[in-house]
Write an enzyme that holds these catalytic residues in place. Structure first.
Site, mmCIF file in Angstrom:
data_model
loop_
_atom_site.group_PDB
_atom_site.id
_atom_site.type_symbol
_atom_site.label_atom_id
_atom_site.label_comp_id
_atom_site.label_asym_id
_atom_site.label_seq_id
_atom_site.Cartn_x
_atom_site.Cartn_y
_atom_site.Cartn_z
ATOM 1 N N CYS A 1 9.345 5.035 -1.929
ATOM 2 C CA CYS A 1 9.667 4.746 -0.529
ATOM 3 C C CYS A 1 10.931 3.892 -0.439
ATOM 4 O O CYS A 1 12.022 4.380 -0.698
ATOM 5 C CB CYS A 1 8.469 4.092 0.166
ATOM 6 S SG CYS A 1 8.544 4.205 1.977
ATOM 7 N N HIS B 1 3.933 7.604 -0.891
ATOM 8 C CA HIS B 1 3.224 6.598 -1.691
ATOM 9 C C HIS B 1 2.168 7.280 -2.567
ATOM 10 O O HIS B 1 1.039 7.496 -2.122
ATOM 11 C CB HIS B 1 2.557 5.560 -0.780
ATOM 12 C CG HIS B 1 3.524 4.646 -0.110
ATOM 13 N ND1 HIS B 1 3.973 3.483 -0.692
ATOM 14 C CD2 HIS B 1 4.160 4.741 1.088
ATOM 15 C CE1 HIS B 1 4.831 2.886 0.117
ATOM 16 N NE2 HIS B 1 4.969 3.624 1.200
ATOM 17 N N GLU C 1 0.503 6.056 -4.874
ATOM 18 C CA GLU C 1 -0.524 5.116 -5.325
ATOM 19 C C GLU C 1 -1.728 5.039 -4.398
ATOM 20 O O GLU C 1 -2.800 4.592 -4.809
ATOM 21 C CB GLU C 1 0.080 3.719 -5.504
ATOM 22 C CG GLU C 1 0.474 3.004 -4.227
ATOM 23 C CD GLU C 1 1.871 3.350 -3.731
ATOM 24 O OE1 GLU C 1 2.395 2.623 -2.876
ATOM 25 O OE2 GLU C 1 2.442 4.367 -4.198
ATOM 26 N N GLY D 1 -22.103 -17.663 -10.424
ATOM 27 C CA GLY D 1 -22.977 -16.505 -10.527
ATOM 28 C C GLY D 1 -22.316 -15.220 -10.097
ATOM 29 O O GLY D 1 -22.899 -14.142 -10.212
#
Length: 528
Positions: A90, A178, A180, A233
């Site tokens: 991009c 994009h 990704e 935890g």
């Protein structure tokens, strides 16, 4: 990262130069999914620095800027002559085109935002195994008007003539979309092509190798000194506890501060699990009354958070002095924290260069400077999904590895308004029913978070022919990949009915259950 290397001195195979994109971190995660180590660095990283790092490939991220703007972020132009393959995404593609002699302008026709079918002109090299017509995610208001000499078109869309380009002999590539994001259906194929075939990377970023290297590094750093870990935890601190136990054994002391805002049975489970089953030294600190007394009369959520955080620091300081001395403090800092702390100096609204803002991250809430701990942060190059894989390899059970996210202030911010013992007991019981029923339905691991919220109002009801005036419980269940955005989970009607019936019949003080069907945005996952 599979079960077959780590931060330490490991050099990144792929460097992502960040130009302020919301997806820069996601690019790094996608590269690591190919088992290739990647790091995010500032767009201002010099060509000399990159030459010393010697990555096998460079990815230029997207960003909010326009390359022709006066204060647009620019990379070192000597990068193009390093002989290292480069993929511009991009804004990164537009910058490549502009700096190498092409032309980028504001789109004269329609800007592209959202999904667009990709029409492939050259199915080789970068686009090998990318299906013609596959969906790619567009998000740009500028377009390439003229390619630099030597560049050729690889693909186009209806509104973008040069959606993918290449200068083959110099291994320079650009895509206007994009790859990704999850909406780009063949995006991972393109990323694998760049990482493996163009850059020649090997899949050596593995869980087993990371653990071996991290253990070695911790032993080298710590020697025979004592290490303190604040255990919550959650998956981060639990994975860190297992890793440190493997590395330094009894030199590790964990401190579990019970502030009284945990879920039902959780403190007992965690002490039994870590201290008794796995023989990890855990000091249990019961500070329940101390914390809840500090919240007396407090209704503002931010004030509640601040009070809890401040009190945690005080308790931690007192107890570390009592149990110490300790030379090292272990923190579950993750790579997203490192990226955010480093900061890319791009204003996300204007796209212009601004002064870098540094944000510190402390998993224990911002420790006093006079504690004088040295930090041990072996997870600081891992993303959350990688931490889960490491946890599994170290023997953490799925109930902790895949535990739903839980806020640091705990149930105190799931009780709207003032927190009291009565409300805490009520919410604990309701929350337990929610989790029990969702587990029984086999949906616990299908949902990002599922929990109950107690509202500070009462409603009229009828139970056993008598009028009731009791609290309502909100059921909040969301689906998400990373918590940044979320959609409300469509639970089966039968499951909702069971949850509602059990709560109003089994939880004293509740006579109504309502369902939150708000997505994020506009809402947030938590109510406070």
């Amino acid at each position: 990262m599979s079960n077959s290397q780590s931060e330490g001195q490991r050099q990144p195979a792929i460097v992502i130069l960040d130009f302020g994109s919301q997806y820069s971190e996601l690019i790094a995660r996608r590269v690591r999914e190919t088992e290739v180590y990647s790091l995010v660095m500032s767009y201002s990283t010099s060509a000399d620095e990159l030459r010393q790092l010697a990555p096998k490939g460079i990815i230029l991220s997207g960003g909010p800027s326009s390359v022709y703007a006066e204060r647009a972020p620019l990379c070192d132009p000597n990068i193009w002559d390093l002989g290292i393959p480069v993929l511009g995404v991009c804004y990164g593609m537009q910058l490549m085109v502009q700096q190498l002699g092409g032309r980028v302008e504001m789109a004269t026709g329609k800007a592209e935002y959202g999904k667009a079918p990709l029409e492939i002109d050259d199915p080789t090299d970068l686009l090998t195994n990318v299906e013609n017509g596959s969906t790619m995610w567009m998000s740009h208001g500028d377009s390439v008007r003229a390619l630099p000499e030597g560049f050729v078109r690889l693909a186009h869309t209806a509104n973008t003539p040069d959606a993918a380009v290449a200068y083959h002999t110099r291994s320079l590539y650009g895509v206007q979309f994009h790859p990704e994001v999850v909406h780009s259906t063949d995006g991972m194929s393109l990323i694998r092509n760049f990482v493996y075939h163009i850059c020649g990377c090997e899949p050596d970023w593995t869980t087993t190798a990371f653990i071996e290297e991290a253990v070695s590094q911790v032993r080298s750093q710590v020697g025979d000194k004592r290490v303190l870990l604040a255990l919550s935890g959650g998956v981060d601190s639990s994975t860190l506890a297992f890793l440190l136990k493997k590395a330094i054994g009894d030199q590790l002391t964990c401190m579990f501060i019970d502030q009284g805002f945990m879920r039902k049975g959780e403190p007992e489970f965690l002490m039994d699990f870590f201290d008794r089953k796995f023989n990890i030294n855990v000091e249990y600190i019961n500070a329940r009354q101390r914390f809840i007394s500090k919240l007396n009369g407090i209704v503002d959520p931010e004030e509640k958070r601040k009070i809890i955080g401040t009190e945690f620091i005080r308790v931690f300081e007192e107890e570390s002095n009592r149990l110490g001395p300790f030379d090292y403090l272990a923190q579950g800092t993750l790579y997203p924290d490192v990226i955010e702390s480093a900061g890319t100096n791009i204003d996300p609204k204007t796209g212009e260069r601004v002064a870098v803002k540094i944000k510190s991250h402390h998993n224990v809430g911002g420790l006093p400077k006079d504690l004088q701990f040295k930090l041990v942060e072996p997870l600081r190059r891992l993303f959350k999904d990688e931490v889960r894989k490491v946890g599994r390899s170290l023997g953490l059970p799925e109930e902790i590895v895949r535990r739903h996210p839980f806020p640091g202030p705990g149930l105190a911010i799931r009780i709207l308004g003032e927190v009291t013992d009565e409300k805490l007991n009520c919410l604990r019981d309701a929350d337990l029913i929610v989790r029990e029923e969702i587990r029984e339905a086999g949906l616990y691991h299908e949902i990002w978070q599922a929990f109950a919220v107690l509202l500070p109002v009462r409603s009229v009801g009828v139970m056993g022919d008598q009028r009731t005036y009791a609290w309502p419980i909100v059921l909040r269940c969301v689906s998400s990949e990373d918590g940044m955005t979320a959609d409300w989970s469509r639970l089966p009607d039968e499951l909702l009915e069971r949850i509602s019936n059990r709560i109003v019949n089994e939880v004293r003080g509740v006579n109504r259950v309502v369902l939150d069907i708000t997505s994020k945005p506009p809402g947030t996952i938590e109510w406070e």
